[in-house]
Write an enzyme that holds these catalytic residues in place. Structure first.
Site, PDB file in Angstrom:
ATOM      1  N   LYS A  29       7.826 -15.592  17.345  1.00 21.57           N
ATOM      2  CA  LYS A  29       9.225 -16.023  17.233  1.00 21.57           C
ATOM      3  C   LYS A  29      10.190 -14.919  17.704  1.00 21.57           C
ATOM      4  O   LYS A  29      11.108 -15.178  18.458  1.00 21.57           O
ATOM      5  CB  LYS A  29       9.558 -16.394  15.771  1.00 21.57           C
ATOM      6  CG  LYS A  29       8.720 -17.553  15.234  1.00 21.57           C
ATOM      7  CD  LYS A  29       9.189 -17.993  13.866  1.00 21.57           C
ATOM      8  CE  LYS A  29       8.993 -16.969  12.748  1.00 21.57           C
ATOM      9  NZ  LYS A  29       7.592 -16.749  12.354  1.00 21.57           N
ATOM     10  N   ARG A  74      12.832 -20.900   5.193  1.00 17.06           N
ATOM     11  CA  ARG A  74      11.409 -20.858   4.874  1.00 17.06           C
ATOM     12  C   ARG A  74      11.089 -21.737   3.675  1.00 17.06           C
ATOM     13  O   ARG A  74       9.916 -21.867   3.326  1.00 17.06           O
ATOM     14  CB  ARG A  74      10.987 -19.424   4.560  1.00 17.06           C
ATOM     15  CG  ARG A  74      10.394 -18.665   5.769  1.00 17.06           C
ATOM     16  CD  ARG A  74      10.212 -17.229   5.357  1.00 17.06           C
ATOM     17  NE  ARG A  74       9.118 -16.535   5.986  1.00 17.06           N
ATOM     18  CZ  ARG A  74       9.277 -15.586   6.917  1.00 17.06           C
ATOM     19  NH1 ARG A  74      10.470 -15.295   7.384  1.00 17.06           N
ATOM     20  NH2 ARG A  74       8.220 -14.915   7.363  1.00 17.06           N
ATOM     21  N   ARG A  98      -0.603  -6.024  16.258  1.00 16.30           N
ATOM     22  CA  ARG A  98       0.783  -5.549  16.165  1.00 16.30           C
ATOM     23  C   ARG A  98       0.883  -4.403  15.150  1.00 16.30           C
ATOM     24  O   ARG A  98       1.636  -3.454  15.341  1.00 16.30           O
ATOM     25  CB  ARG A  98       1.702  -6.711  15.754  1.00 16.30           C
ATOM     26  CG  ARG A  98       3.170  -6.352  15.800  1.00 16.30           C
ATOM     27  CD  ARG A  98       4.070  -7.558  15.602  1.00 16.30           C
ATOM     28  NE  ARG A  98       4.152  -7.966  14.209  1.00 16.30           N
ATOM     29  CZ  ARG A  98       4.839  -9.030  13.773  1.00 16.30           C
ATOM     30  NH1 ARG A  98       5.450  -9.817  14.643  1.00 16.30           N
ATOM     31  NH2 ARG A  98       4.891  -9.323  12.501  1.00 16.30           N
ATOM     32  N   ARG A 143       4.712  -1.722  10.385  1.00 19.07           N
ATOM     33  CA  ARG A 143       5.012  -2.613   9.267  1.00 19.07           C
ATOM     34  C   ARG A 143       3.838  -2.654   8.307  1.00 19.07           C
ATOM     35  O   ARG A 143       2.727  -2.987   8.689  1.00 19.07           O
ATOM     36  CB  ARG A 143       5.303  -4.034   9.781  1.00 19.07           C
ATOM     37  CG  ARG A 143       6.695  -4.196  10.305  1.00 19.07           C
ATOM     38  CD  ARG A 143       6.936  -5.579  10.869  1.00 19.07           C
ATOM     39  NE  ARG A 143       6.683  -6.670   9.921  1.00 19.07           N
ATOM     40  CZ  ARG A 143       7.008  -7.932  10.160  1.00 19.07           C
ATOM     41  NH1 ARG A 143       7.586  -8.270  11.305  1.00 19.07           N
ATOM     42  NH2 ARG A 143       6.745  -8.867   9.275  1.00 19.07           N
ATOM     43  N   ARG A 153       0.580 -13.923   3.764  1.00 18.08           N
ATOM     44  CA  ARG A 153       1.806 -14.390   4.440  1.00 18.08           C
ATOM     45  C   ARG A 153       1.558 -15.760   5.079  1.00 18.08           C
ATOM     46  O   ARG A 153       2.420 -16.638   5.021  1.00 18.08           O
ATOM     47  CB  ARG A 153       2.235 -13.375   5.519  1.00 18.08           C
ATOM     48  CG  ARG A 153       2.842 -12.113   4.913  1.00 18.08           C
ATOM     49  CD  ARG A 153       2.866 -10.963   5.908  1.00 18.08           C
ATOM     50  NE  ARG A 153       3.697 -11.208   7.067  1.00 18.08           N
ATOM     51  CZ  ARG A 153       3.605 -10.525   8.209  1.00 18.08           C
ATOM     52  NH1 ARG A 153       2.688  -9.555   8.340  1.00 18.08           N
ATOM     53  NH2 ARG A 153       4.382 -10.785   9.207  1.00 18.08           N
TER      54      ARG A 153
END
Ligand code: AMP
Length: 369
Positions: free
Chosen positions: A193, A268, A307, A313, A325
């Site tokens: 996204k 969400r 990633r 992160r 998640r």
């Protein structure tokens, strides 16, 4: 919202409100007229709907006739009033009531009074369904007023914008704010996204709001909001709705002159989707589409672990947090597909392939909105 020619109009006065106002005018006028048979004179074109509804409700005998004047060009009242059809019958000694759809500057009314100067009517009264006190600059008495409105351009219920809108049973007001394009970019964590939003915001000149990014910015700057969000984010849980919704509202308000928004990571939950609809409504706007990137879970886990090697992160570094998640997404977020599908606003796009290919797929959906 509706579009007539090049302009947008928003709902302003419902047909129920109009009906009530017409009924009240009928009650007042019929009471004042007693047993006299009045002549109602409608001013064409605008008053055809009002005159028709009015005389249908009028409880006693009456006569109806029309004169035709033209005063509007586009959205401005012009100085020149043209008399297109004048009086066609003798009204000597009669009690005449003018039925006007709207009294604006009063120019048309001036012409009406000129027309009646030598008619020797017993009385001439003015009844107008809509009245703009701020625009009216004449001294003629208005005997019956339906609804007072601010000085805005309206269409519907007989009133037009360059020929269109007269047929609408309710009244709309010209929307002066420019229309926005608002997209929800949807998909599970790792669907791409953020990457796609970077391309789309440039291409469509939209403001990109990523709630995840805003939280991370707050964590980095050690704000109270950041500290609160961190405890949830570190586990891969969702931050509570109230906190997220307040933050999102503030982000949107910071960009009051935006052409529109790409919402990424928001909404969400159902509560967030409701809050977003309300926020857009308060800005006379709406969500135009939810564009969803569809990607398999195992591809997501691989992408996020990769990633995590460079993103720094914490929630990308650990496979069990990543899986949580994704689980949160299916438990709380995926239902939003139904929310937007019910409004015919859901568009699924295959999120596997090269970045460029996916941008092309998304653009072809957005271009059709
Ligand atoms: P993201 O960058 O979109 O993957 O979001 C990272 C984390 O931020 C999520 O796992 C949540 O903890 C939190 N977060 C971001 N957006 C929201 C939201 N709309 N509602 C609740 N929590 C959110």
């Amino acid at each position: 919202m509706i579009k007539l020619h090049d302009l947008y109009f928003k709902p302003f006065i419902s047909s129920e409100q109009i009906d009530e106002a017409v009924q009240e005018m009928v009650d007042d006028i019929s009471k004042d007229m007693g047993d006299v048979i009045p002549v109602f004179v409608g001013i064409l074109n605008g008053s055809f709907m009002f005159a028709s509804d009015f005389v249908k409700k009028y409880p006693k005998p009456c006569e109806v006739t029309f004169i035709k004047l033209a005063s509007y060009e586009g959205v401005k009242s012009t100085e020149d009033i043209q008399r297109l059809i004048g009086l066609t019958q003798d009204l000597t000694g009669r009690e005449v009531i003018i039925l006007e759809d709207i009294i604006d500057s009063g120019k048309t009314l001036e012409e009406v009074h000129r027309i009646f100067t030598n008619e020797n009517v017993k009385s001439l009264k003015i009844a107008t369904l809509f009245y703009k006190p701020e625009a009216y600059n004449k001294d003629y008495k208005l005997h019956y007023i339906g609804i007072k409105i601010p000085n805005a351009f309206i269409v519907g219920y007989g009133l037009d914008y360059n020929g269109l809108g007269r047929d609408l049973p309710e009244v709309y007001q010209l929307k002066t704010e420019k229309p926005m394009t608002n997209l929800v970019l949807f998909g599970p964590p790792g669907a791409g996204k953020g990457t796609q939003a970077d391309f789309l915001k440039a291409k469509y000149n939209l403001v990109h709001i990523s709630t995840g990014d805003v939280f991370r910015y707050n964590i980095k700057n050690k704000t109270a909001l950041g500290m609160l969000a961190k405890s949830f984010m570190d586990k891969g849980d969702l931050v509570p709705d109230k906190v997220t919704i307040d933050m999102l509202n503030a982000e949107v308000d910071k960009n009051s002159d935006a052409n529109g928004f790409i919402f990424d990571g928001f909404p969400r939950t159902n509560a967030q989707a409701d809050a977003l609809d309300k926020l857009m409504e308060s800005k006379d706007s709406q969500i135009n589409a939810m564009v969803a990137l569809e990607v398999d879970d195992e591809v997501l886990v691989k992408r996020l672990l990769k990633r995590g090697e460079t993103s720094g992160r914490a929630d990308d570094a650990d496979e069990s947090i990543i899986r949580n998640r994704i689980k949160e997404y299916y438990a709380k977020t995926a239902i939003l597909k139904d929310y937007y599908s019910a409004q015919d606003k859901y568009f699924g796009v295959d999120g596997v392939g090269s970045i460029e290919d996916i941008t092309v797929r998304l653009s072809s959906v957005i271009d059709k909105i």
